[in-house]
Design an enzyme around this catalytic site. Sequence first.
Site, short mmCIF file in Angstrom:
data_model
loop_
_atom_site.label_atom_id
_atom_site.label_comp_id
_atom_site.label_asym_id
_atom_site.label_seq_id
_atom_site.Cartn_x
_atom_site.Cartn_y
_atom_site.Cartn_z
N VAL A 135 0.90 -1.15 0.00
CA VAL A 135 0.00 0.00 0.00
C VAL A 135 0.93 1.20 0.00
O VAL A 135 1.45 1.61 1.03
CB VAL A 135 -0.94 -0.02 1.22
CG1 VAL A 135 -1.84 1.22 1.23
CG2 VAL A 135 -1.79 -1.29 1.23
N GLY A 136 1.19 1.74 -1.20
CA GLY A 136 2.33 2.62 -1.47
C GLY A 136 2.30 4.02 -0.90
O GLY A 136 2.31 4.99 -1.67
N CYS A 137 2.37 4.16 0.41
CA CYS A 137 2.42 5.50 1.00
C CYS A 137 3.75 6.20 0.72
O CYS A 137 3.85 7.42 0.89
CB CYS A 137 2.12 5.44 2.50
SG CYS A 137 3.18 4.34 3.43
N HIS A 138 4.75 5.46 0.25
CA HIS A 138 6.02 6.09 -0.12
C HIS A 138 5.85 6.99 -1.35
O HIS A 138 6.70 7.82 -1.63
CB HIS A 138 7.11 5.04 -0.37
CG HIS A 138 6.81 4.09 -1.49
ND1 HIS A 138 5.95 3.01 -1.33
CD2 HIS A 138 7.23 4.06 -2.77
CE1 HIS A 138 5.88 2.35 -2.48
NE2 HIS A 138 6.65 2.98 -3.37
#
Length: 183
Positions: A135-138
């Site tokens: 879950v690409g919060c980066h």
Amino acid sequence: MNIIIKEYRSAAGVLVVGSYGDRICLCDWAESGRHQSNVGRICRYLKADVETGTSGAIESAINQLEEYFAGERESFDIPLLLCGTDFQKKVWEELLKIPYSCVISYSEQARRIGRSNAVRAVAAANAANAISIIVGCHRVTGSNGRLTGYAGGLAAKQFLLDLEKTAVKNLQPWTLDADESVG
């Protein structure tokens, strides 16, 4: 049923991958300040305890993470179990829509979920994301494009963004040979 967890030493740092049944509920940075808080929240949400081990879901997640770090995977097809408030889940579901190697700002993410005035709440929900990388919060930055908070640290965030940028640059466009035809 318990939450099963296993450490995974990635190219960007140590992650703790966890599953509940056949779904991934955790892929968190082992040394982040929020790790214990995330694990506690998930345990309360699922009314479960934690045990060390492995599962088919964990092994699948680790295999897909290995492919991601090798530049061979742009998206994950792992069943997920998002454990949080309705608002947090909405924020995290929006993270899943950000394409590989793309970056948006927290204010853009807030706009996309219909809560333009909730930028700080969106940033707080991103900080509570317990399924990093998948879950690409980066892929979310400050409105000026600068890197801001990341559970794995800013060096890990930069590493992931550089990894994705490099992998995209290395892709060769598909073209037809002179003797091939379409249709």
